[in-house]
Design an enzyme around this catalytic site. Structure first.
Site, PDB file in Angstrom:
ATOM      1  N   GLU A  27      60.437  79.581  21.644  1.00  0.00           N
ATOM      2  CA  GLU A  27      60.781  80.966  21.393  1.00  0.00           C
ATOM      3  C   GLU A  27      61.445  81.143  20.030  1.00  0.00           C
ATOM      4  O   GLU A  27      61.162  82.098  19.298  1.00  0.00           O
ATOM      5  CB  GLU A  27      61.717  81.492  22.488  1.00  0.00           C
ATOM      6  CG  GLU A  27      61.109  81.527  23.878  1.00  0.00           C
ATOM      7  CD  GLU A  27      61.352  80.238  24.632  1.00  0.00           C
ATOM      8  OE1 GLU A  27      61.559  79.183  23.980  1.00  0.00           O
ATOM      9  OE2 GLU A  27      61.332  80.262  25.875  1.00  0.00           O
ATOM     10  N   PRO A  59      55.351  62.219  22.784  1.00  0.00           N
ATOM     11  CA  PRO A  59      55.903  62.755  24.033  1.00  0.00           C
ATOM     12  C   PRO A  59      56.739  63.996  23.778  1.00  0.00           C
ATOM     13  O   PRO A  59      57.364  64.140  22.726  1.00  0.00           O
ATOM     14  CB  PRO A  59      56.763  61.605  24.564  1.00  0.00           C
ATOM     15  CG  PRO A  59      57.132  60.820  23.346  1.00  0.00           C
ATOM     16  CD  PRO A  59      55.978  60.948  22.391  1.00  0.00           C
ATOM     17  N   MET A  93      61.788  63.431  16.676  1.00  0.00           N
ATOM     18  CA  MET A  93      61.947  64.870  16.844  1.00  0.00           C
ATOM     19  C   MET A  93      61.422  65.604  15.612  1.00  0.00           C
ATOM     20  O   MET A  93      61.682  65.216  14.484  1.00  0.00           O
ATOM     21  CB  MET A  93      63.432  65.189  17.049  1.00  0.00           C
ATOM     22  CG  MET A  93      63.736  66.670  17.255  1.00  0.00           C
ATOM     23  SD  MET A  93      63.012  67.315  18.774  1.00  0.00           S
ATOM     24  CE  MET A  93      63.992  66.442  19.997  1.00  0.00           C
ATOM     25  N   GLY A  94      60.689  66.694  15.841  1.00  0.00           N
ATOM     26  CA  GLY A  94      60.313  67.596  14.766  1.00  0.00           C
ATOM     27  C   GLY A  94      59.216  67.106  13.853  1.00  0.00           C
ATOM     28  O   GLY A  94      59.124  67.584  12.710  1.00  0.00           O
ATOM     29  N   GLU A  95      58.355  66.193  14.312  1.00  0.00           N
ATOM     30  CA  GLU A  95      57.306  65.674  13.437  1.00  0.00           C
ATOM     31  C   GLU A  95      55.896  65.963  13.943  1.00  0.00           C
ATOM     32  O   GLU A  95      54.929  65.342  13.498  1.00  0.00           O
ATOM     33  CB  GLU A  95      57.477  64.162  13.247  1.00  0.00           C
ATOM     34  CG  GLU A  95      58.695  63.782  12.426  1.00  0.00           C
ATOM     35  CD  GLU A  95      58.640  62.362  11.918  1.00  0.00           C
ATOM     36  OE1 GLU A  95      58.760  62.166  10.701  1.00  0.00           O
ATOM     37  OE2 GLU A  95      58.462  61.447  12.762  1.00  0.00           O
ATOM     38  N   ASN A 137      51.998  74.794  23.669  1.00  0.00           N
ATOM     39  CA  ASN A 137      51.403  75.799  22.799  1.00  0.00           C
ATOM     40  C   ASN A 137      50.195  75.255  22.012  1.00  0.00           C
ATOM     41  O   ASN A 137      50.367  74.436  21.104  1.00  0.00           O
ATOM     42  CB  ASN A 137      52.466  76.301  21.823  1.00  0.00           C
ATOM     43  CG  ASN A 137      51.976  77.443  20.964  1.00  0.00           C
ATOM     44  OD1 ASN A 137      50.845  77.889  21.089  1.00  0.00           O
ATOM     45  ND2 ASN A 137      52.830  77.929  20.094  1.00  0.00           N
ATOM     46  N   PRO A 138      48.972  75.728  22.298  1.00  0.00           N
ATOM     47  CA  PRO A 138      47.792  75.222  21.590  1.00  0.00           C
ATOM     48  C   PRO A 138      47.560  75.891  20.241  1.00  0.00           C
ATOM     49  O   PRO A 138      46.673  75.479  19.492  1.00  0.00           O
ATOM     50  CB  PRO A 138      46.645  75.540  22.553  1.00  0.00           C
ATOM     51  CG  PRO A 138      47.103  76.784  23.256  1.00  0.00           C
ATOM     52  CD  PRO A 138      48.601  76.650  23.389  1.00  0.00           C
ATOM     53  N   GLU A 184      49.604  75.917  17.691  1.00  0.00           N
ATOM     54  CA  GLU A 184      50.129  75.116  16.586  1.00  0.00           C
ATOM     55  C   GLU A 184      49.075  74.161  16.009  1.00  0.00           C
ATOM     56  O   GLU A 184      48.898  74.109  14.789  1.00  0.00           O
ATOM     57  CB  GLU A 184      51.375  74.361  17.043  1.00  0.00           C
ATOM     58  CG  GLU A 184      52.556  75.282  17.339  1.00  0.00           C
ATOM     59  CD  GLU A 184      53.735  74.556  17.937  1.00  0.00           C
ATOM     60  OE1 GLU A 184      53.549  73.401  18.398  1.00  0.00           O
ATOM     61  OE2 GLU A 184      54.841  75.116  17.953  1.00  0.00           O
TER      62      GLU A 184
END
Length: 426
Positions: free
Chosen positions: A61, A264, A305-307, A331-332, A334
């Site tokens: 979100e 993951p 994280m975040g990659e 979410n597809p 992205e």
């Protein structure tokens, strides 16, 4: 009546709420440095001038509203973005423009809520999706703050639950001046539950810019992978890594050098996933350990994280997690934004309209199970022209859907102008 009952219940539950929060802190689910924000204690001074408060529950979100935050800043409006999770705070912290700040959402007890609102004094409140907290919404309405629901989403399961509490949800939704739903189905459910001015303008998740990737690291990994066939299982959940591993074992003899990437959803599961894959006889390189995929590596585990933006750029084919072993889906949009052919399982309940649009546009394929996943991947890996066409369709579809932001800004325009006028000086 219902408002008073809820306030009394949350007031009496104060000691239990404190115990629950302490438990979350011990588990690392609360930020100890900024824990006061959860109790309504400000971590920053109020921004000067007109202020728009946007609440976004978690990572997805919060990322979806960043383009809107940019638009509001261009108008000179200050922005306060609240979220409820440590992960979301880390993700948005470096992405907010100057003049926009992040705070944790206060726990929904009246003393915390009033302290929060007394300090920040927002001129407009934008509430995302369905993270409804009665004390926060009732108190904002009591102070005559304009309220808008953006990205409104009511799943069929949530709809069934809320119908058992019609007075509570009706009072909350009735307090919104405007409800902007993600889909027509969401709009219909919002109206049935008590929403007033309900409109469907589209999904702000379509406006999110492509996920970032460090150029140097991308170039390094591209060189390490070379011309090996590669695909990605993104945001996987427990049980799905085993399906992915079996798919790799079936495909590896047909596609020499095949490299499977697994990211993951929760990076902390990395070591456990690596052990399970190694037990199946697969060579694993763990990103969290600084390992680079080599010639003999079967699985590159992106347990950081975040990659995701980095891994989407490495793979032309992406399987969305949380759609095979568990339900809901990730979410597809992205990967499509980055021109990836998208596969997903039958359990994409969180994105029914989006997935239907993607399949119709030739941007995605649904696979029923591990066997169907293997067949779909084999077909794409063996036919470069077909894969290139599907990737182009995904990029074109994503680009065409990215115009929602203009419509949302236009719908908000009267309320934004009113917020600006309240702070105008002669």
């Amino acid at each position: 009546m219902i408002e008073g009952v809820y306030r009394a219940a949350t007031g009496l539950a104060g000691p239990l709420i404190r115990l629950y929060l302490a438990h979350r802190r011990r588990r690392g689910k609360e930020d100890p440095r900024r824990f006061g924000e959860r109790l309504g204690q400000p971590g920053l001074p109020r921004l000067p001038g007109p202020l728009v408060w946007i609440h976004a529950a978690s990572v997805g979100e919060s990322l979806s509203v960043l383009p809107l935050v940019e638009r509001l800043r261009r108008r000179g409006l200050g922005v306060l973005l609240t979220t409820g999770t440590v992960t979301s705070a880390r993700m948005v912290g470096d992405r907010l423009p100057e003049g926009a700040v992040h705070q944790y959402l206060p726990v929904d007890r009246l003393p915390y809520v009033t302290a929060f609102l007394d300090h920040w004094r927002p001129d407009l409140v934008l509430w995302t999706e369905s993270d409804f907290w009665p004390n926060l919404l009732f108190e904002a309405r009591r102070r005559d703050l304009p309220l808008v629901l953006i990205q409104g989403r009511i799943s069929p399961r949530s709809f069934a639950r809320w119908r058992r509490l019609p007075r509570l949800i009706g009072r909350m939704l009735g307090g919104f001046d405007l409800c902007l739903a993600q889909t027509e189905a969401d709009a219909d459910r919002l109206r049935q539950l008590g929403g007033g001015d309900v409109r469907c303008l589209g999904n702000l998740k379509y406006t999110v810019p492509p996920l970032p990737a460090a150029p140097d690291e991308l170039a390094r990994l591209v060189a390490a992978i070379g011309d090996r066939p590669v695909w990605l299982a993104a945001s996987t959940h427990p049980g799905e890594e085993e399906i992915v591993a079996e798919t790799h074992r079936r495909l590896a003899p047909r596609f020499p050098g095949l490299l499977t990437l697994i990211v993951p959803r929760h990076p902390a599961r990395g070591p456990d996933i690596a052990r399970k894959l190694a037990a199946l006889g697969l060579s694993v390189a763990m990103r969290s350990a600084g390992e680079t995929p080599r010639a003999g590596t079967a699985i590159h585990l992106g347990d950081t994280m975040g990659e995701l933006g980095l891994f989407y750029r490495l793979a032309g084919i992406v399987l969305m997690g949380k759609s095979l072993a568990v339900g809901g889906g990730q979410n597809p949009f992205e990967p499509a934004r980055l021109g990836c052919a998208v596969l997903f399982g039958p359990r994409m309940e969180n994105f029914p309209e989006m997935t239907a649009q993607m399949v119709a546009a030739g941007a995605a394929l649904e696979v029923a199970d591990g066997t169907a996943l293997t067949e779909a991947l084999a077909g794409l890996l063996a036919d470069p022209a077909r894969l290139a066409g599907m990737r182009a369709a995904a990029a074109a579809w994503a680009e065409a859907e990215a115009e929602v932001l203009d419509s949302v800004e236009a719908a908000l325009a009267p309320l934004l102008a009113a917020a600006e006028a309240r702070h105008a000086r002669p």
